[in-house]
Structure formats: C-alpha cells, structure tokens
Design a protein around this motif. Sequence first.
Motif, PDB file in Angstrom:
ATOM      1  N   VAL A 159      -7.497   6.673  -6.938  1.00  0.00           N
ATOM      2  CA  VAL A 159      -6.641   7.250  -6.886  1.00  0.00           C
ATOM      3  C   VAL A 159      -7.407   7.786  -5.086  1.00  0.00           C
ATOM      4  CG1 VAL A 159      -5.196   9.538  -6.920  1.00  0.00           C
ATOM      5  CG2 VAL A 159      -5.627   7.912  -8.601  1.00  0.00           C
ATOM      6  N   ALA A 160      -7.327   7.959  -4.020  1.00  0.00           N
ATOM      7  CA  ALA A 160      -7.509   9.273  -2.946  1.00  0.00           C
ATOM      8  C   ALA A 160      -6.913  10.725  -3.463  1.00  0.00           C
ATOM      9  CB  ALA A 160      -6.911   8.788  -1.732  1.00  0.00           C
ATOM     10  N   HIS A 201      -2.991  10.574  -3.680  1.00  0.00           N
ATOM     11  CA  HIS A 201      -2.207   9.483  -4.535  1.00  0.00           C
ATOM     12  C   HIS A 201      -2.929   7.813  -4.522  1.00  0.00           C
ATOM     13  CE1 HIS A 201      -3.151   7.313  -0.365  1.00  0.00           C
ATOM     14  NE2 HIS A 201      -3.412   8.454  -0.205  1.00  0.00           N
ATOM     15  N   THR A 202      -2.597   6.418  -4.924  1.00  0.00           N
ATOM     16  CA  THR A 202      -3.407   5.864  -5.585  1.00  0.00           C
ATOM     17  C   THR A 202      -3.892   5.214  -4.164  1.00  0.00           C
ATOM     18  OG1 THR A 202      -2.848   5.190  -7.588  1.00  0.00           O
ATOM     19  CG2 THR A 202      -3.399   3.436  -6.746  1.00  0.00           C
ATOM     20  N   ALA A 203      -4.757   4.644  -3.519  1.00  0.00           N
ATOM     21  CA  ALA A 203      -4.900   3.877  -2.402  1.00  0.00           C
ATOM     22  C   ALA A 203      -5.546   2.673  -2.810  1.00  0.00           C
ATOM     23  CB  ALA A 203      -5.861   4.969  -1.783  1.00  0.00           C
ATOM     24  N   THR A 204      -4.786   2.124  -3.516  1.00  0.00           N
ATOM     25  CA  THR A 204      -5.568   0.640  -3.421  1.00  0.00           C
ATOM     26  C   THR A 204      -3.989  -0.461  -2.479  1.00  0.00           C
ATOM     27  OG1 THR A 204      -5.908   0.978  -5.614  1.00  0.00           O
ATOM     28  CG2 THR A 204      -5.507  -1.066  -5.498  1.00  0.00           C
ATOM     29  N   PHE A 222       0.626  -1.609  -0.197  1.00  0.00           N
ATOM     30  CA  PHE A 222       0.283  -0.282   0.056  1.00  0.00           C
ATOM     31  C   PHE A 222       0.579   0.959   0.004  1.00  0.00           C
ATOM     32  CE2 PHE A 222      -2.464   3.475   2.451  1.00  0.00           C
ATOM     33  CZ  PHE A 222      -3.426   3.581   2.096  1.00  0.00           C
ATOM     34  N   PHE A 223       0.596   2.561  -0.872  1.00  0.00           N
ATOM     35  CA  PHE A 223       1.476   3.390  -1.017  1.00  0.00           C
ATOM     36  C   PHE A 223       0.518   4.875  -0.298  1.00  0.00           C
ATOM     37  CE2 PHE A 223       3.041   0.419  -4.338  1.00  0.00           C
ATOM     38  CZ  PHE A 223       3.893   1.261  -4.660  1.00  0.00           C
ATOM     39  N   GLY A 224       0.934   5.810   0.875  1.00  0.00           N
ATOM     40  CA  GLY A 224       0.278   6.333   1.544  1.00  0.00           C
ATOM     41  C   GLY A 224       1.245   7.669   1.777  1.00  0.00           C
ATOM     42  N   ARG A 269       3.249   1.113 -11.004  1.00  0.00           N
ATOM     43  CA  ARG A 269       1.137   2.713 -11.598  1.00  0.00           C
ATOM     44  C   ARG A 269       0.682   3.209 -10.713  1.00  0.00           C
ATOM     45  NH1 ARG A 269      -0.099  -1.615 -16.212  1.00  0.00           N
ATOM     46  NH2 ARG A 269       1.947  -2.470 -16.467  1.00  0.00           N
ATOM     47  N   VAL A 270       1.892   3.061  -9.780  1.00  0.00           N
ATOM     48  CA  VAL A 270       0.844   4.367  -8.258  1.00  0.00           C
ATOM     49  C   VAL A 270       0.962   5.910  -8.846  1.00  0.00           C
ATOM     50  CG1 VAL A 270       1.009   5.040  -6.253  1.00  0.00           C
ATOM     51  CG2 VAL A 270       1.065   2.338  -6.847  1.00  0.00           C
ATOM     52  N   TYR A 271      -0.479   6.882  -8.697  1.00  0.00           N
ATOM     53  CA  TYR A 271      -0.416   7.662  -9.181  1.00  0.00           C
ATOM     54  C   TYR A 271      -0.354   8.406  -7.881  1.00  0.00           C
ATOM     55  CZ  TYR A 271      -2.225  12.700  -9.715  1.00  0.00           C
ATOM     56  OH  TYR A 271      -1.976  13.394  -9.741  1.00  0.00           O
ATOM     57  N   TYR A 272       0.910   9.288  -7.473  1.00  0.00           N
ATOM     58  CA  TYR A 272       0.703  10.483  -6.448  1.00  0.00           C
ATOM     59  C   TYR A 272       1.038  11.510  -6.975  1.00  0.00           C
ATOM     60  CZ  TYR A 272       5.879  10.203  -5.772  1.00  0.00           C
ATOM     61  OH  TYR A 272       7.389  10.389  -6.042  1.00  0.00           O
ATOM     62  N   GLN A 273       1.256  12.982  -6.370  1.00  0.00           N
ATOM     63  CA  GLN A 273       0.784  14.254  -7.025  1.00  0.00           C
ATOM     64  C   GLN A 273       1.451  14.676  -5.310  1.00  0.00           C
ATOM     65  OE1 GLN A 273       1.681  15.199  -9.316  1.00  0.00           O
ATOM     66  NE2 GLN A 273       1.796  17.137  -8.470  1.00  0.00           N
ATOM     67  N   LYS A 274       1.968  15.838  -5.147  1.00  0.00           N
ATOM     68  CA  LYS A 274       1.624  16.660  -3.269  1.00  0.00           C
ATOM     69  C   LYS A 274       0.855  17.910  -3.953  1.00  0.00           C
ATOM     70  CE  LYS A 274       5.944  17.690  -1.370  1.00  0.00           C
ATOM     71  NZ  LYS A 274       7.329  18.388  -1.706  1.00  0.00           N
ATOM     72  N   VAL A 275       0.075  18.488  -2.905  1.00  0.00           N
ATOM     73  CA  VAL A 275      -1.046  18.617  -2.735  1.00  0.00           C
ATOM     74  C   VAL A 275      -1.042  20.697  -2.253  1.00  0.00           C
ATOM     75  CG1 VAL A 275      -3.673  19.704  -3.594  1.00  0.00           C
ATOM     76  CG2 VAL A 275      -3.020  17.910  -4.488  1.00  0.00           C
TER      77      VAL A 275
END
Lengths: 209, 152
Positions: free
Chosen positions: B82-83, A171-174, A76-78, A153-159
């Motif tokens: 995506v969360a 972030h991808t939450a799978t 898990f990515f978080g 193939r995880v998306y993540y982005q600082k917002v």
Amino acid sequence: MNSVRRILLAAAIGVPTGVGGFLLAERLLGWTGAAGNGPPVASRGLPAFGGPFQLTSHRGERVDEKTFRGKVQLLFFGFTNCPDVCPTALNLMSELLDRLGPDGRHIQPLFVTVDPDRDTVEVLARYVEAFHPAMVALTGSGSEIDAIAKAYRVYYQKVPSSSGLGYVMDHTATIYVIDRNGAFRATLDLHQAPDDALNVLRRFAVPGS
Amino acid sequence: MNFVRTSLAALVLLRITAACAAQPSPPNVIDAWSRSTPPSARTGVVYMTIRNESPSAETATSVESEAAGRAEFHRTTLEAGVARMVAIPRIEIPPRSEVTLEPNGLHLMLVDLRRPLVAGATIRLTIRFASGLSREVDVQIRSSRPSGHTTH
C-alpha cells in the motif's frame, strides 16, 4: 498440504511481495512458462481473485471483465493527482510494453482510478495516453470502483492532506498480471528491477509459450 | 621576477584564506530532475540530491517555483503493497552528508502546475533553508517514458 497451499497462496496474494510472491506462488502451484495455457486458478479450487466489474474507459466506452480477455492484462490502481508512485508504475508498464517489442501487442495495460470524484473520463483522457498509446484508463461510480477493488483485494482510502490537493489517496500500488483467460498470475513490485519484471511478463506475453 | 612570484603566491594564499573564511554556503543540489506530465496533470514531481558540505546541519524549509502554485516535500511509503503519501514540513540534512529525493521515497511535489512539464525544458526552483540561506536550482525535465518515446 492443500490447506497449507491455500494459506501460503493467500499470503502471497494478500501481501504482494513482487517477484518473491510470484516465485512462491509459482513454486507452490507449479506455474511455469506453460502457465498461459493452463487452467485458470479458480479451477484448482484456489481462492478466487478478480471477478465481474463494470467501468467506463477514458474513451467513454463501457467495459467489463470480459472486454480485455485474450490479452494479458497489467492492472494498476491509482489516481492522477499522485505525483510519484503512479507515474512510476505507469512508466514501468509502458517501458515493459516497449521492451517486449512486437509481443507487446499481446499486453493490455490498464489504469483504474481510485479517485473517481476527480478522475472523470475527460481527466483520464488527457492523462493516460501520455504514458502509452495502448494504455486504457478506467473510472466509474463509487460503487463500481468499490466492486473492482474488492474483486482484486485492493485497499484504497481517501486521506485529508495539508497539501494543496485537499486530499490524497492511500492505495495498493502493485501491478497485477492477469492472463488471457482473466486469471490472476503474478504481481509486479515497484521496487523491482525492470529486467526482472520483464522476465515475469515474458512468461505470459507470447501466445502458446 | 622573484617579487612577482612572491606576490602571486601571496595572492593565491589570500584567495584561499578568503574562501575558507567566506560566508557559509547553502547546500548544493545535484542531479535535480523531473518528469514530463500529461496535459491534465495537476501535480508534478522533482527528485534531487541535496548535499550539505558544511560542519553543521541544514534544514530545507520551503521551496518556491515559477512552475507551480505550491511546492511541498512529501514522502511515499510502500508497506504491504500500500502506497501512502505524507507531507514532510522540512528536510534536515546532517553535517557533511546528503539526502536523496527519488522515486517511491522522498520527493518534492509540485501542486497546481501552471503548465504541463515538457521533456527537455527546465524549471527553476528556490529552496530556502532554516539558516536563511537559499539555493536556486534548475530542474531538468525528462521524458516520463524511460525509453524516451513521446506520444503526442
């Protein structure tokens, strides 16, 4: 047919839809309870998923994609400042491990931070073991996190956020289920009932099943 | 005897009338709970149901807590896996209805926890509404593990 399969599998992986995606993939590929002994996905000429990475664990050890082979990995990515989704996911992973009983020892829960600037080894060390003693948290340099995110193939982005946090991470939450050979097998969805997730996991958790 | 009965009935009636004419009361908060947090966690979360029994809408505008430097409403969205977490400046509760804050949806985020949240303890919040009313809420902290294990 092969190209149809590829497109559908890509859809199943690219837009993880939890048990639905898993069932679709299972039907297309004939993944069954014996899948744990089957050949890795890549050997069927399907899109590669996963790949080499190098990261640092919350215990300060360097790890790579081979470190956790031999165990079924829940990935898990978080990020630790995430109050809602990430604890929900890490709790689910912990609950699944507990409910598997002795078979839980064949599972390796992994938490990869997508916020390495704030989630240092020290922060992760005081975070992850509150969820489960078997859980390992991983951090690294920005490019190391980029590499594993790309592989899965995880998306993540600082917002930027008006909250007291300054910024948050999309972030991808799978939860990804990776088999003992390092091959991607299924996704678990956070809206999924724990019982369903447990049934998915049981297929891969017991050696020889 | 009859006089006593009549007086009692009148008293009861008075109480009921008084209750009906009373100042509007703030929305009720039901089942407010939080999760225990790891020692290094900077944030915590609170879930609850806010029930507005009045005939007019109410809007929760801010929350204060002794447990954290700030408390903010946020909404998590999960789309295509995506969360995303977006700050919600206020939450409107329509007349005679309720809004539920729950995992993977609306939640109250506690930022800059003064100390880790410990299972079994409670924390106190004050929710302020646009009408000027406010509601004090005691939040039960549950173990972050559904199975109830603690690992310290």
